[in-house]
Design a protein around this motif. Structure first.
Motif, short mmCIF file in Angstrom:
data_model
loop_
_atom_site.label_atom_id
_atom_site.label_comp_id
_atom_site.label_asym_id
_atom_site.label_seq_id
_atom_site.Cartn_x
_atom_site.Cartn_y
_atom_site.Cartn_z
N ILE A 67 0.82 -1.22 0.00
CA ILE A 67 0.00 0.00 0.00
C ILE A 67 0.85 1.27 0.00
O ILE A 67 0.59 2.18 -0.76
N ALA A 68 1.86 1.32 0.86
CA ALA A 68 2.57 2.59 1.04
C ALA A 68 4.07 2.50 0.79
O ALA A 68 4.78 3.46 1.04
N ASP A 69 4.57 1.37 0.34
CA ASP A 69 6.00 1.21 0.07
C ASP A 69 6.85 1.51 1.31
O ASP A 69 7.85 2.21 1.25
N HIS A 70 6.41 0.98 2.46
CA HIS A 70 7.15 1.17 3.71
C HIS A 70 8.35 0.25 3.78
O HIS A 70 8.34 -0.84 3.23
N LYS A 71 9.36 0.67 4.46
CA LYS A 71 10.57 -0.13 4.67
C LYS A 71 10.69 -0.51 6.15
O LYS A 71 11.78 -0.63 6.69
N THR A 72 9.57 -0.71 6.81
CA THR A 72 9.55 -1.01 8.24
C THR A 72 10.27 -2.32 8.55
O THR A 72 10.97 -2.43 9.55
N ARG A 73 10.13 -3.31 7.69
CA ARG A 73 10.76 -4.61 7.92
C ARG A 73 12.27 -4.47 8.04
O ARG A 73 12.88 -4.97 8.99
N GLU A 74 12.88 -3.77 7.09
CA GLU A 74 14.33 -3.61 7.11
C GLU A 74 14.79 -2.78 8.31
O GLU A 74 15.79 -3.09 8.95
N LEU A 75 14.05 -1.73 8.61
CA LEU A 75 14.39 -0.87 9.75
C LEU A 75 14.30 -1.64 11.06
O LEU A 75 15.19 -1.54 11.92
N ASP A 76 13.24 -2.42 11.23
CA ASP A 76 13.09 -3.21 12.45
C ASP A 76 14.23 -4.21 12.60
O ASP A 76 14.83 -4.32 13.67
#
Length: 86
Positions: A67-76
């Motif tokens: 949906i939003a092209d988040h990079k939360t996985r990599e940051l976490d």
């Protein structure tokens, strides 16, 4: 004067069933929104989900990426590795 007749049993059954389904949907929506809100705001909760219910966290990450092209996985993963949590 008009006589009052009881409503047929199938109408009562349909009404009760419809109310039950509506309440179940509202409760399910509230629960899923609560889980999403915690996943979206608390990194420690995401770590807990990573360790215990990984499939839920994967769905959260996938939805954010689509949906939003988040990079939360990599940051976490970067932060958890630096802190020695994973």
């Amino acid at each position: 004067m008009l006589e009052k007749k009881p409503s047929p049993s199938y109408k009562r059954w349909l009404g009760t069933t419809a109310k039950t389904i509506f309440v179940a949907e509202v409760v399910g929506f509230a629960f899923s929104y609560g889980i999403w809100y915690k996943l979206n705001t608390e990194r420690d909760f995401r770590l807990y989900m990573h360790k215990n219910l990984n499939w839920v966290l994967e769905g959260y990450y996938r939805l954010g990426e689509v949906i939003a092209d988040h990079k939360t996985r990599e940051l976490d993963k970067k932060i958890w590795t630096q802190e020695g949590k994973i």
